[in-house]
Design an enzyme around this catalytic site. Structure first.
Site, short mmCIF file in Angstrom:
data_model
loop_
_atom_site.label_atom_id
_atom_site.label_comp_id
_atom_site.label_asym_id
_atom_site.label_seq_id
_atom_site.Cartn_x
_atom_site.Cartn_y
_atom_site.Cartn_z
N HIS A 1 68.46 9.84 -36.19
CA HIS A 1 69.73 10.15 -35.41
C HIS A 1 69.87 11.56 -35.48
O HIS A 1 69.71 12.26 -36.54
CB HIS A 1 71.01 9.14 -36.02
CG HIS A 1 71.48 9.63 -37.07
ND1 HIS A 1 72.51 10.62 -36.79
CD2 HIS A 1 71.51 9.31 -38.43
CE1 HIS A 1 72.89 10.88 -38.20
NE2 HIS A 1 72.29 10.26 -38.93
N CYS A 2 70.54 11.98 -34.31
CA CYS A 2 71.46 13.21 -34.42
C CYS A 2 72.79 12.99 -34.00
O CYS A 2 73.17 11.91 -34.31
CB CYS A 2 70.55 14.30 -33.44
SG CYS A 2 70.47 13.56 -31.57
N TRP A 3 73.42 13.87 -33.16
CA TRP A 3 74.86 13.75 -32.77
C TRP A 3 74.96 12.75 -31.74
O TRP A 3 75.71 11.61 -32.08
CB TRP A 3 75.22 15.06 -32.51
CG TRP A 3 76.95 14.96 -31.60
CD1 TRP A 3 77.17 15.27 -30.74
CD2 TRP A 3 78.16 14.16 -32.55
NE1 TRP A 3 78.56 14.90 -30.48
CE2 TRP A 3 79.32 14.33 -31.82
CE3 TRP A 3 78.07 13.83 -33.82
CZ2 TRP A 3 80.35 14.13 -31.89
CZ3 TRP A 3 79.34 13.19 -34.20
CH2 TRP A 3 80.52 13.40 -33.25
#
Length: 345
Positions: free
Chosen positions: A95-97
């Site tokens: 995941h990222c933001w």
């Protein structure tokens, strides 16, 4: 090359019980708050992230992609090696933001090495929304209260050994709650990370069975509890342990006698305004003379007064008092459990 899947937060958290999480945000984003047990494999460092973001705002998506490739090209091998080490049985959660380009870029890279990748839709932002929603929901809790030095933390941990569900708020916050609470503790997490840790503890418990928590003020050291969770605590039944100061003093002396004089002095100075000038002076003089018992007794009067003030703000009809004649947790644990049987939900 393995398939890349996009999954929602519910499925993501289910898989996280057995599959490692790679947080591909920048180090500063990760340090501000992250999913417990995740490893940071950043696509960009903090400087690179700022540079790509500036390009995106000024020149658009393509310029941002080209800028990103300038930074990441030479180090992709190291990132892939890190991913291979982190993967669980050839699987990895990513995941990222927001679940956008950074996640997709790193998922593509990992998939080249035959890692099966699961991207969190909505990214860390969706995780935060999920936990805040969860922490705002009402759930049954029993609050273990009592004046400073009443061995509440020890009793709480003993209850766990007896099979009770507990959430140790002070352990999550790396702080024991008082001006002396930081002594001997690791650095405190951020407010955001404390919420993440709290959610992680609660989600492992059985929802229909009450969990025990220690009575705390809104803040534990520098960390503040999520507001709606705290307000829910205030509405819960309290088991208040009552212990004479003669029993509390030896326990506190044992707890704090190992710390240097200057550390104890600093802790006293933090509450100078509340203690008052004369009491502060007397407490500091007692510490310097090695009379820790006298110093603790002075400070206890302040904490006892503050605790009683907080207790009066609760619904007394929902408070059960348990008098303890010793500091033996093996004796006191069953007494507390017996009192809890009187609670009317």
């Amino acid at each position: 090359m393995k398939t890349v899947h996009k999954i929602d937060i519910i499925k993501f958290l289910e898989l996280s019980e057995s599959v490692a999480i790679a947080d591909v945000r920048s180090p500063s984003e990760f340090n501000a708050g992250h999913i417990p047990h995740a490893v940071n494999i950043p696509l960009f460092n903090d400087y690179e992230r700022a540079s790509v973001g500036t390009k995106y705002k000024k020149e658009g998506r393509l310029s941002a992609i080209l800028e990103g490739l300038k930074h990441t090209g030479p180090v992709m091998v190291a990132k892939l090696e890190h991913g291979l080490l982190a993967a669980t049985d050839g699987k990895l959660l990513v995941h990222c933001w927001r679940g956008g380009m950074r996640s997709e870029a790193m998922a593509w890279l990992f998939s080249l090495a035959d890692i099966e990748v699961f991207i969190l839709e909505g990214g860390y932002k969706s995780y935060r929304q999920h936990i805040l929603d969860s922490l705002s929901r009402k759930r049954k809790m029993i609050v273990l209260g009592g004046m400073t030095g009443s061995t509440k933390s020890r009793i709480l941990r003993h209850l766990k050994s007896l099979g009770e569900q507990i959430v140790d708020l002070e352990q999550l916050a790396n702080h024991k709650g008082s001006a002396f609470g930081a002594l001997g503790q690791l650095p405190q997490p951020s407010h955001e990370q404390f919420g993440n840790l709290l959610y992680d503890s609660l989600r492992k418990l059985e929802n229909e069975t009450p969990c025990w928590v220690e009575d705390e003020s809104r803040n534990i050291g520098s960390v503040f509890m999520p507001e709606e969770f705290y307000q829910n605590m205030q509405r819960m039944p309290v088991i208040e342990v009552v212990m004479d100061i003669k029993l509390r003093l030896p326990y506190l002396m044992e707890e704090y006698s190992e710390y240097p004089v200057e550390s104890l002095n600093q802790a006293v100075r933090k509450i100078t305004k509340r203690l008052g000038g004369d009491n502060t002076r007397d407490a500091l003089e007692a510490i310097e003379k090695g009379d820790l018992e006298r110093a603790i007794e002075i400070v206890l009067h302040y904490y006892d007064k503050a605790y009683l003030f907080g207790l009066r703000r609760r619904d007394n009809k929902n408070t059960i008092h348990v008098t303890l004649d010793s500091d033996n947790v093996e004796e006191n644990g069953p007494k507390v459990l017996k009192a809890a049987l009187k609670i009317k939900w």
